[in-house]
Write a protein that holds these residues in place. Structure first.
Motif, PDB file in Angstrom:
ATOM      1  N   LEU A  83     -27.104  76.376 -73.544  1.00  0.00           N
ATOM      2  CA  LEU A  83     -26.891  75.169 -72.734  1.00  0.00           C
ATOM      3  C   LEU A  83     -25.611  75.514 -71.689  1.00  0.00           C
ATOM      4  O   LEU A  83     -26.114  74.702 -70.118  1.00  0.00           O
ATOM      5  N   ASN A  84     -25.022  74.851 -72.342  1.00  0.00           N
ATOM      6  CA  ASN A  84     -23.753  74.810 -71.646  1.00  0.00           C
ATOM      7  C   ASN A  84     -23.346  75.580 -70.105  1.00  0.00           C
ATOM      8  O   ASN A  84     -23.101  76.301 -69.437  1.00  0.00           O
ATOM      9  N   GLU A  85     -23.763  77.644 -70.823  1.00  0.00           N
ATOM     10  CA  GLU A  85     -24.193  78.697 -69.740  1.00  0.00           C
ATOM     11  C   GLU A  85     -25.226  77.787 -69.107  1.00  0.00           C
ATOM     12  O   GLU A  85     -24.727  78.973 -67.106  1.00  0.00           O
ATOM     13  N   ILE A  86     -26.007  77.774 -68.908  1.00  0.00           N
ATOM     14  CA  ILE A  86     -27.081  77.652 -67.851  1.00  0.00           C
ATOM     15  C   ILE A  86     -26.763  76.727 -67.297  1.00  0.00           C
ATOM     16  O   ILE A  86     -26.780  77.004 -65.898  1.00  0.00           O
ATOM     17  N   VAL A  87     -25.664  75.573 -67.452  1.00  0.00           N
ATOM     18  CA  VAL A  87     -25.378  74.142 -66.657  1.00  0.00           C
ATOM     19  C   VAL A  87     -24.360  74.847 -65.382  1.00  0.00           C
ATOM     20  O   VAL A  87     -23.985  74.788 -64.470  1.00  0.00           O
ATOM     21  N   ALA A  88     -23.341  76.012 -66.440  1.00  0.00           N
ATOM     22  CA  ALA A  88     -22.168  77.000 -65.821  1.00  0.00           C
ATOM     23  C   ALA A  88     -22.772  78.013 -64.516  1.00  0.00           C
ATOM     24  O   ALA A  88     -22.565  77.443 -63.690  1.00  0.00           O
ATOM     25  N   LEU A  89     -23.902  78.145 -64.333  1.00  0.00           N
ATOM     26  CA  LEU A  89     -24.572  78.990 -63.789  1.00  0.00           C
ATOM     27  C   LEU A  89     -24.759  78.073 -62.786  1.00  0.00           C
ATOM     28  O   LEU A  89     -25.424  78.689 -61.551  1.00  0.00           O
ATOM     29  N   GLY A  90     -25.621  77.112 -62.903  1.00  0.00           N
ATOM     30  CA  GLY A  90     -26.385  76.556 -62.348  1.00  0.00           C
ATOM     31  C   GLY A  90     -25.730  75.525 -61.715  1.00  0.00           C
ATOM     32  O   GLY A  90     -25.700  75.501 -60.119  1.00  0.00           O
ATOM     33  N   ASN A  91     -24.474  75.232 -61.586  1.00  0.00           N
ATOM     34  CA  ASN A  91     -23.193  74.530 -60.976  1.00  0.00           C
ATOM     35  C   ASN A  91     -22.707  75.692 -60.511  1.00  0.00           C
ATOM     36  O   ASN A  91     -21.922  74.892 -59.041  1.00  0.00           O
ATOM     37  N   GLN A  92     -23.213  76.686 -59.800  1.00  0.00           N
ATOM     38  CA  GLN A  92     -22.329  77.958 -59.302  1.00  0.00           C
ATOM     39  C   GLN A  92     -23.528  77.792 -57.579  1.00  0.00           C
ATOM     40  O   GLN A  92     -23.045  78.884 -57.552  1.00  0.00           O
ATOM     41  N   VAL A 103     -28.109  67.389 -68.954  1.00  0.00           N
ATOM     42  CA  VAL A 103     -29.230  68.547 -69.313  1.00  0.00           C
ATOM     43  C   VAL A 103     -29.874  68.430 -70.975  1.00  0.00           C
ATOM     44  O   VAL A 103     -30.650  68.375 -71.181  1.00  0.00           O
ATOM     45  N   GLN A 104     -28.545  68.033 -71.614  1.00  0.00           N
ATOM     46  CA  GLN A 104     -28.909  67.805 -72.833  1.00  0.00           C
ATOM     47  C   GLN A 104     -30.348  66.469 -73.517  1.00  0.00           C
ATOM     48  O   GLN A 104     -31.000  66.859 -74.370  1.00  0.00           O
ATOM     49  N   ASN A 105     -29.398  65.575 -72.303  1.00  0.00           N
ATOM     50  CA  ASN A 105     -30.835  65.012 -72.361  1.00  0.00           C
ATOM     51  C   ASN A 105     -31.624  65.240 -72.346  1.00  0.00           C
ATOM     52  O   ASN A 105     -33.603  64.861 -72.395  1.00  0.00           O
ATOM     53  N   TRP A 106     -32.204  65.779 -71.024  1.00  0.00           N
ATOM     54  CA  TRP A 106     -33.299  66.529 -70.761  1.00  0.00           C
ATOM     55  C   TRP A 106     -34.224  66.959 -71.279  1.00  0.00           C
ATOM     56  O   TRP A 106     -35.723  66.618 -71.888  1.00  0.00           O
ATOM     57  N   VAL A 107     -33.568  68.161 -72.035  1.00  0.00           N
ATOM     58  CA  VAL A 107     -33.737  69.241 -73.158  1.00  0.00           C
ATOM     59  C   VAL A 107     -34.516  68.232 -74.358  1.00  0.00           C
ATOM     60  O   VAL A 107     -35.830  69.102 -75.230  1.00  0.00           O
ATOM     61  N   LYS A 108     -33.849  67.163 -74.634  1.00  0.00           N
ATOM     62  CA  LYS A 108     -34.174  66.382 -76.271  1.00  0.00           C
ATOM     63  C   LYS A 108     -35.571  65.453 -75.446  1.00  0.00           C
ATOM     64  O   LYS A 108     -36.694  64.884 -76.246  1.00  0.00           O
ATOM     65  N   ARG A 109     -35.636  64.832 -74.767  1.00  0.00           N
ATOM     66  CA  ARG A 109     -36.953  63.564 -73.594  1.00  0.00           C
ATOM     67  C   ARG A 109     -37.843  63.955 -72.680  1.00  0.00           C
ATOM     68  O   ARG A 109     -38.653  64.127 -73.170  1.00  0.00           O
ATOM     69  N   GLU A 110     -36.274  64.009 -71.447  1.00  0.00           N
ATOM     70  CA  GLU A 110     -37.475  64.335 -70.849  1.00  0.00           C
ATOM     71  C   GLU A 110     -38.234  65.204 -70.120  1.00  0.00           C
ATOM     72  O   GLU A 110     -39.676  65.098 -69.069  1.00  0.00           O
ATOM     73  N   ILE A 111     -37.741  66.578 -70.429  1.00  0.00           N
ATOM     74  CA  ILE A 111     -38.995  67.597 -69.949  1.00  0.00           C
ATOM     75  C   ILE A 111     -39.022  68.419 -70.873  1.00  0.00           C
ATOM     76  O   ILE A 111     -38.628  69.603 -71.343  1.00  0.00           O
ATOM     77  N   ARG A 112     -38.480  67.925 -72.620  1.00  0.00           N
ATOM     78  CA  ARG A 112     -39.033  68.377 -73.463  1.00  0.00           C
ATOM     79  C   ARG A 112     -40.315  69.321 -73.700  1.00  0.00           C
ATOM     80  O   ARG A 112     -40.260  69.925 -74.466  1.00  0.00           O
ATOM     81  N   ASP A 125     -34.158  81.282 -73.129  1.00  0.00           N
ATOM     82  CA  ASP A 125     -34.339  82.558 -72.675  1.00  0.00           C
ATOM     83  C   ASP A 125     -34.847  82.686 -71.108  1.00  0.00           C
ATOM     84  O   ASP A 125     -33.930  81.087 -70.118  1.00  0.00           O
ATOM     85  N   LEU A 126     -34.785  83.267 -69.633  1.00  0.00           N
ATOM     86  CA  LEU A 126     -34.498  83.473 -68.363  1.00  0.00           C
ATOM     87  C   LEU A 126     -35.782  82.196 -68.100  1.00  0.00           C
ATOM     88  O   LEU A 126     -35.133  81.619 -67.315  1.00  0.00           O
ATOM     89  N   GLN A 127     -36.805  82.544 -68.624  1.00  0.00           N
ATOM     90  CA  GLN A 127     -37.371  81.740 -68.102  1.00  0.00           C
ATOM     91  C   GLN A 127     -37.802  79.842 -67.951  1.00  0.00           C
ATOM     92  O   GLN A 127     -37.710  78.966 -67.138  1.00  0.00           O
ATOM     93  N   GLN A 128     -36.587  79.678 -69.468  1.00  0.00           N
ATOM     94  CA  GLN A 128     -36.565  78.601 -69.664  1.00  0.00           C
ATOM     95  C   GLN A 128     -35.236  77.476 -69.040  1.00  0.00           C
ATOM     96  O   GLN A 128     -35.032  76.705 -68.599  1.00  0.00           O
ATOM     97  N   ALA A 129     -34.818  79.100 -68.705  1.00  0.00           N
ATOM     98  CA  ALA A 129     -33.268  78.509 -67.592  1.00  0.00           C
ATOM     99  C   ALA A 129     -34.052  78.716 -66.683  1.00  0.00           C
ATOM    100  O   ALA A 129     -33.926  77.562 -65.554  1.00  0.00           O
ATOM    101  N   ALA A 130     -34.569  79.080 -65.709  1.00  0.00           N
ATOM    102  CA  ALA A 130     -35.329  78.814 -64.525  1.00  0.00           C
ATOM    103  C   ALA A 130     -35.938  76.982 -64.963  1.00  0.00           C
ATOM    104  O   ALA A 130     -35.999  76.485 -63.669  1.00  0.00           O
ATOM    105  N   ILE A 131     -36.457  76.577 -65.619  1.00  0.00           N
ATOM    106  CA  ILE A 131     -37.217  75.422 -65.607  1.00  0.00           C
ATOM    107  C   ILE A 131     -36.045  74.495 -65.698  1.00  0.00           C
ATOM    108  O   ILE A 131     -36.561  73.477 -64.564  1.00  0.00           O
ATOM    109  N   ILE A 132     -35.224  74.257 -66.408  1.00  0.00           N
ATOM    110  CA  ILE A 132     -33.864  73.584 -65.576  1.00  0.00           C
ATOM    111  C   ILE A 132     -33.603  73.290 -64.476  1.00  0.00           C
ATOM    112  O   ILE A 132     -33.301  72.305 -63.699  1.00  0.00           O
TER     113      ILE A 132
END
Length: 267
Positions: A83-92, A103-112, A125-132
């Protein structure tokens, strides 16, 4: 030096190129693993105009190439993304700013129910990263409940093995369409109305965006006639979300400037 940022289209093409690279690498024997030159060529090929809605091809920026090489050599692309890597990539990505805590809250609750558990050990995986990344875009216009409804309609769900469209492809489509409708790159959709002297353009604006989206889908996904209108609606939702993100960013920038002036005036 200004921080390096991706457009959303660049990010989608980057992830698609790396996904292809990893598939090719996994299918090959260790002695015939594709080189990073192959990834560079894949990037250039993905930038080629495949339709009238695609932009001109461009070489991979040096800073981008160095970043990709670092990520691939670290093994993160074949082993998945934290998740740290997804956030770092997304913030670029331009006009994006989300935190690891959110994002940690999302994957535990809102978009689990959408993302599901990590598919690659403890990583995504990359498809899950794309969802985020898509969820971060849609939050500008939709609630989490509405986002879940939209994804469920597209069968993008942790319990659904065959979605109508893969998340990474959806991300690529709406980011490509947005750039196609913003030719002057001012972050505002270039929608020419039928009669510039006529008041109340809201109906015309919607009609033009809907028409352009339908034309885009016919070119990009001609085989998806069964789900044409479902995909059209999804792309229009994403387009309006991206437009909203820009105006939100503009409003926040002027608020910061206003507060700074107020602080200086008090001092």
């Amino acid at each position: 030096m200004e921080p390096f940022t991706f457009t959303r289209k660049q990010m989608s093409q980057l992830l698609l190129s790396i996904a292809s690279y990893c598939e090719k690498r996994q299918a090959a024997s260790p002695a015939s693993h594709p080189s990073l030159n192959w990834l560079h060529e894949a990037w250039q090929r993905d930038q080629q105009p495949s339709s009238s809605y695609s932009s001109l091809s461009c070489a991979m920026p040096n800073r981008l190439q160095m970043m990709i090489e670092k990520y691939i050599r670290s093994g993160m692309w074949t082993e998945g993304l934290s998740l740290n890597e997804i956030v770092a990539l997304g913030n670029q990505v331009e006009y994006t700013n989300f935190s690891i805590t959110s994002v940690q809250n999302w994957v535990k609750r809102e978009i689990r129910s959408l993302v599901g558990p990590p598919r690659l050990g403890k990583k995504y995986d990359l498809q899950q990263a794309a969802i985020i990344l898509i969820v971060e875009d849609l939050r500008a216009a939709l609630s989490f409940e509405e986002i879940r409804q939209m994804f469920t309609s597209l069968r993008i769900h942790a319990q659904e093995p065959v979605p109508i469209i893969k998340p990474l492809r959806l991300y690529q489509l709406y980011s490509t369409l947005y750039e196609a409708l913003d030719q002057d790159n001012d972050q505002i959709l270039d929608v020419r109305l039928f009669d510039p002297l006529k008041l109340h353009h809201d109906g015309q604006l919607e009609s033009v965006i809907r028409l352009k989206t339908e034309e885009f889908l016919v070119e990009e996904l001609p085989q998806e006639r069964e789900h044409h209108f479902l995909l059209r609606d999804a792309l229009i939702i994403a387009l309006t979300s991206l437009q909203t993100i820009f105006f939100q960013s503009l409003a926040k920038r002027y608020l910061q400037h206003m507060l700074l002036q107020h602080s200086e005036a008090k001092g």
